[in-house]
Design an enzyme around this catalytic site. Sequence first.
Site, short mmCIF file in Angstrom:
data_model
loop_
_atom_site.label_atom_id
_atom_site.label_comp_id
_atom_site.label_asym_id
_atom_site.label_seq_id
_atom_site.Cartn_x
_atom_site.Cartn_y
_atom_site.Cartn_z
N GLY A 110 5.36 26.17 -13.57
CA GLY A 110 5.44 26.13 -12.13
C GLY A 110 6.24 24.92 -11.66
O GLY A 110 7.39 25.03 -11.24
N TRP A 159 4.57 34.72 -8.82
CA TRP A 159 4.41 34.20 -7.45
C TRP A 159 5.74 34.26 -6.70
O TRP A 159 6.17 33.29 -6.09
CB TRP A 159 3.83 32.78 -7.45
CG TRP A 159 2.46 32.71 -8.04
CD1 TRP A 159 2.09 32.05 -9.17
CD2 TRP A 159 1.28 33.34 -7.54
NE1 TRP A 159 0.76 32.24 -9.42
CE2 TRP A 159 0.22 33.03 -8.43
CE3 TRP A 159 1.01 34.17 -6.44
CZ2 TRP A 159 -1.07 33.50 -8.24
CZ3 TRP A 159 -0.29 34.63 -6.25
CH2 TRP A 159 -1.30 34.29 -7.14
N GLU A 166 7.05 25.43 -3.51
CA GLU A 166 8.34 24.76 -3.30
C GLU A 166 8.19 23.25 -3.39
O GLU A 166 8.71 22.48 -2.60
CB GLU A 166 8.95 25.20 -1.96
CG GLU A 166 9.12 26.71 -1.92
CD GLU A 166 10.12 27.19 -0.91
OE1 GLU A 166 10.96 26.40 -0.48
OE2 GLU A 166 10.05 28.38 -0.56
N ASP A 168 2.08 16.42 -4.71
CA ASP A 168 2.12 15.36 -5.72
C ASP A 168 3.49 15.25 -6.37
O ASP A 168 3.96 14.16 -6.71
CB ASP A 168 1.06 15.61 -6.80
CG ASP A 168 -0.35 15.35 -6.29
OD1 ASP A 168 -0.49 14.72 -5.22
OD2 ASP A 168 -1.31 15.78 -6.96
N SER A 200 7.27 32.82 5.25
CA SER A 200 7.64 32.82 3.84
C SER A 200 8.60 33.96 3.52
O SER A 200 9.62 33.76 2.85
CB SER A 200 6.38 32.95 2.97
OG SER A 200 6.71 32.90 1.60
N CYS A 260 18.87 25.20 -3.39
CA CYS A 260 18.29 26.29 -2.58
C CYS A 260 16.93 25.89 -2.04
O CYS A 260 16.60 26.12 -0.87
CB CYS A 260 18.16 27.55 -3.41
SG CYS A 260 19.71 28.19 -4.09
#
Length: 429
Positions: A173, A201, A408, A412, A127, A282
């Site tokens: 989010g 986050w 990312e 769902d 990450s 990105c």
Amino acid sequence: MSRLLCRRFAAPRAALFPSRRLPVSVASSRSYATQFDWEDPLGSKNLLTEEELAISETAERYCQERLLPRVLQAYRDEHYDPEILREMGDLGLLGANLKGYGCAGVSDVAGALITRAVERVDSGYRSGMSVQSSLVMGGIYEFGSAEQKEKYLPEMAQGKLLGAFGLTEPNHGSDPGSMETTAREHPTKEGYYLLKGSKTWITNSPIADVLLVWAKLQSTGKIRGFLVDRKDCPAGTLETPKISNKTGLRASITGMIHLEDCPVPKENMFPEVEGLKGPFSCLNGARYGISLGVMGALEDCIARARTYALERKQFKGNPLAKYQLVQKKLADAATDAAYGTLAAVQVGRLKDEGKATPEMISMVKRQNCDRALQGARVLQEIFGGNAVSDEYGIGRHVANLYVTQTYEGQSDIHSLILGRAITGVQAFV
């Protein structure tokens, strides 16, 4: 390329993972021209070029020798060492698929093989690298001005400048179109914008030197990308507190971005891209890397579970590997890893040729993350109560893979992206 092919890190996979060799008793019973390789069941290595194989071996060697010895304590302490990115930069592993600016300029497939090697050790380490390479460097490379590229990319490729990507917000989010972070023209200082809002986050934010922040222009409502250079921000206008007490990705560093009328020069705004095209482009690069990266995590789970099943004896002194339920768990996970790897390599080939679509990337990101998480959870059962001990590593992978399935683009959301592509009907609203 020479740094990537550095032979001091290149070694055959058998030398890197001696415990994973096929038992002689099994190998000798084969009458085929080639033998089944449980580490590469469908022969995906045959699809790779010599250069890609060399890059993969270089990355694997570095990760097993330099990252694996640190990861257990780092996970326990929730500690990330920024020196890792500098080490990766020295080997040419950062932004490896970018051309120029000190980057290696390798194929997208080769870049994803690097993520697989890193994630074989830990998703948190991958990450940190993905944010640096795909999200920030990739964003600057694709959308930045010539001056922005020259200013940031060479030092980022070396790991001397660290980056963070600010899109996700506390209230938004999976719905970035509703972002609340704004940029308005400075009322008294011509050529500057004032950024205000919060992101959360955000991997690397507490240690980042440059933060790629997406914000809505107050004047037009259009989303634009801004390069927020920490050293140029006055006191009190930028804060990046660490988020602690995570249950996953503990070996990476995660934080927030708080902007309080932070002044950013207009030349630090991406010159042309508007709307969600910028951040989503990105994200697609990073999502592709994740699709092969999680296969590395699953492969490590398979290797750990296989070793444990062969060594652990139960019920009249038999190894657990003798029992049918254990063998089925291993077979299912190995099949998912093999299929997922082939799919990721195929999409990478299309990506290199300019033929990949965002929906293809959504499909492999969704499927591989889901299957890696499911496979790791089932393999965890082979360890019984020992799976609870972090010494065995399997629980760490399970906790990490939950996060990879979530960020990312949660699975769902990728289902809805695919559903829209299949039916032509928008299900997001």
